[in-house]
Enzyme design. Structure first.
Site, PDB file in Angstrom:
ATOM      1  N   GLU A  94       0.829  -1.198   0.000  1.00 13.58           N
ATOM      2  CA  GLU A  94       0.000   0.000   0.000  1.00 13.58           C
ATOM      3  C   GLU A  94       0.868   1.253   0.000  1.00 13.58           C
ATOM      4  O   GLU A  94       1.942   1.270   0.587  1.00 13.58           O
ATOM      5  CB  GLU A  94      -0.851   0.024   1.272  1.00 13.58           C
ATOM      6  CG  GLU A  94      -1.724  -1.185   1.422  1.00 13.58           C
ATOM      7  CD  GLU A  94      -2.444  -1.199   2.761  1.00 13.58           C
ATOM      8  OE1 GLU A  94      -2.265  -0.256   3.551  1.00 13.58           O
ATOM      9  OE2 GLU A  94      -3.184  -2.154   3.005  1.00 13.58           O
ATOM     10  N   CYS A 343      -1.778   1.805   8.119  1.00 16.35           N
ATOM     11  CA  CYS A 343      -0.786   0.780   7.842  1.00 16.35           C
ATOM     12  C   CYS A 343      -1.300  -0.653   7.643  1.00 16.35           C
ATOM     13  O   CYS A 343      -1.658  -1.328   8.591  1.00 16.35           O
ATOM     14  CB  CYS A 343       0.167   0.820   9.038  1.00 16.35           C
ATOM     15  SG  CYS A 343       1.700   0.041   8.764  1.00 16.35           S
TER      16      CYS A 343
HETATM   17  N1  SAH Z   1       7.684   0.361  11.173  1.00 16.91           N
HETATM   18  C1  SAH Z   1       7.763   1.791  11.125  1.00 16.91           C
HETATM   19  C2  SAH Z   1       6.949   2.429  10.023  1.00 16.91           C
HETATM   20  C3  SAH Z   1       5.607   1.814   9.708  1.00 16.91           C
HETATM   21  S1  SAH Z   1       4.359   1.944  10.978  1.00 16.91           S
HETATM   22  C4  SAH Z   1       7.364   2.377  12.476  1.00 16.91           C
HETATM   23  O1  SAH Z   1       7.017   1.614  13.378  1.00 16.91           O
HETATM   24  O2  SAH Z   1       7.437   3.586  12.657  1.00 16.91           O
HETATM   25  C5  SAH Z   1       3.937   3.638  10.846  1.00 16.91           C
HETATM   26  C6  SAH Z   1       3.205   4.195  12.036  1.00 16.91           C
HETATM   27  O3  SAH Z   1       1.888   3.656  12.097  1.00 16.91           O
HETATM   28  C7  SAH Z   1       3.874   3.881  13.359  1.00 16.91           C
HETATM   29  O4  SAH Z   1       3.971   5.056  14.110  1.00 16.91           O
HETATM   30  C8  SAH Z   1       2.907   2.906  14.012  1.00 16.91           C
HETATM   31  O5  SAH Z   1       2.985   2.972  15.399  1.00 16.91           O
HETATM   32  C9  SAH Z   1       1.576   3.382  13.442  1.00 16.91           C
HETATM   33  N2  SAH Z   1       0.477   2.405  13.494  1.00 16.91           N
HETATM   34  C10 SAH Z   1       0.531   1.082  13.274  1.00 16.91           C
HETATM   35  N3  SAH Z   1      -0.684   0.512  13.436  1.00 16.91           N
HETATM   36  C11 SAH Z   1      -1.540   1.509  13.733  1.00 16.91           C
HETATM   37  C12 SAH Z   1      -2.944   1.571  14.019  1.00 16.91           C
HETATM   38  N4  SAH Z   1      -3.705   0.472  14.018  1.00 16.91           N
HETATM   39  N5  SAH Z   1      -3.479   2.778  14.298  1.00 16.91           N
HETATM   40  C13 SAH Z   1      -2.723   3.900  14.298  1.00 16.91           C
HETATM   41  N6  SAH Z   1      -1.407   3.917  14.040  1.00 16.91           N
HETATM   42  C14 SAH Z   1      -0.812   2.734  13.769  1.00 16.91           C
END
Ligand code: SAH
Length: 359
Positions: A94, A343
């Site tokens: 995505e 994500c």
């Molecule tokens: N792995 C990297 C980048 C991808 S995740 C990281 O952890 O930063 C990108 C962001 O989306 C991260 O800040 C993560 O905490 C957030 N994220 C993941 N799942 C989520 C959800 N269900 N709701 C809101 N934010 C989420």
């Protein structure tokens, strides 16, 4: 049949000239080709009209120009545009266009799936399939820019603005793809984009942090913290939680000093899990007086796994604790709620969901 040719965008811009010389062409054609790949967003050989046809045919023999096929595109009522792409091996990723004040932010994926196993994240559920190649990362930008050009939004400037590695995957777990794509995006002979417009968001796996210090480009940094107490962080983020928070934050501090910009601490708020005000006080103690700002992100629900965002009052109270300690703190509304924009959610819906629960 699976296409085994590498993508031409997997070749670093500076390697294009030697490649063309090998094919008996003048070196300056390297710049021409790079402009087609990274400036003109070419996805078809036929459009490269100032390259000899014979050369295009020889290149097409050895390289593929397109590695992503558009599967689905959804536009949220808030303007967020989400793309689902199929890669040549059938895997899906995505990428998202997020409207910001006066510009757009492109949210890019770095891996197919993810190995970090964060409990609240849809991408984590299927585990890691593989890292994206540099060309696959770069081509996301190509498709997103083409989307904006073909269908210019009416309400805001259509300028592509920032690029954030905040889509599927852990960028520091795909060093080659990440470092190569940032080098190409920022190279004068490549995308020519300022490093200031690029941000890496990472959960902070330790090996990845060691490498990151060696990245030549001073890109922005977001550390996904998500819990202030170590046990809770390890529970929510089993792999990156092994990096002790003090180590992670020391790294964030060093990075901020290096790039002369604050490091962002990302904190996804989950009701009854990490939204206790004691947790906020702990986070405030860790962040106060240091070159950090905090982004609070109420959880974007994606499953019937019992996890939910806190109510508005709790989110505001959590923010208040941080503000009172002098920590600059923003609340980031999750964009595109109506289109599974967080994500890995759209992909997950397409794959059919397997249930996973918070341990
Ligand atoms: N792995 C990297 C980048 C991808 S995740 C990281 O952890 O930063 C990108 C962001 O989306 C991260 O800040 C993560 O905490 C957030 N994220 C993941 N799942 C989520 C959800 N269900 N709701 C809101 N934010 C989420």
């Amino acid at each position: 049949m699976l296409d085994t040719r590498p993508l031409l965008r997997d070749v670093l811009p500076e390697a294009l000239a030697p490649l063309l010389v090998q094919l008996g062409e003048p070196a300056w054609r390297g710049r021409q080709l790079s402009a087609w790949l990274h400036r003109s967003r070419a996805l078809q050989w036929e459009t490269m009209t100032d390259l000899p046809r014979a050369l295009r045919l020889r290149l097409a023999d050895a390289y593929d120009l397109q590695g992503l096929k558009a599967l689905e595109r959804r536009i949220s009522t808030d303007g967020t545009r989400k793309h689902l792409f199929e890669l040549r091996d059938g895997a899906t990723i995505e990428s998202v266009i997020i409207p910001m004040e006066g510009h757009f932010t492109f949210c890019l994926s770095s891996q197919v799936g993810c190995a970090m196993a964060c409990r609240f994240c849809a991408t984590a559920r299927g585990g890691l399939a593989r890292g994206l190649s540099m060309g696959e990362i770069l081509e996301q930008v190509v498709h997103l820019e083409r989307d904006l050009a073909a269908d210019p939004p009416t309400t805001r400037g259509q300028r592509a603005g920032n690029l954030v590695f905040m889509g599927m995957g852990e960028p520091l777990d795909n060093w080659e793809g990440l470092a190569g794509s940032i080098a190409t995006l920022t190279a004068a002979a490549g995308g020519g984009i300022s490093h200031r417009r690029i941000t890496i968001s990472t959960s902070g796996p330790r090996e990845g942090l060691r490498r990151l210090m060696r990245l030549p480009q001073s890109v922005g940094l977001t550390l996904s913290v998500n819990a202030a107490s170590p046990e809770l962080r390890r529970r929510l983020m089993p792999i990156p939680g092994r990096t002790p928070l003090p180590v992670l934050l020391r790294f964030g501090e060093r990075w901020a000093r290096r790039i002369h910009r604050k490091t962002t601490l990302g904190y996804v708020l989950i009701a009854g899990v990490n939204d206790d005000l004691a947790e906020a006080r702990l986070l405030a103690r860790l962040a106060a007086g240091r070159p950090f700002k905090v982004n609070l992100i109420p959880l974007n629900r994606f499953d019937d796994d019992g996890l939910a965002p806190p109510g508005v009052d709790r989110v505001l109270a959590f923010q208040q604790v941080l503000l009172q300690s002098g920590v600059q703190t923003f609340i980031r509304a999750s964009g595109g709620q109506d289109i599974d924009a967080a994500c890995g959610q759209l992909r997950r819906r397409r794959l059919g969901s397997r249930s996973g629960r918070l341990a």
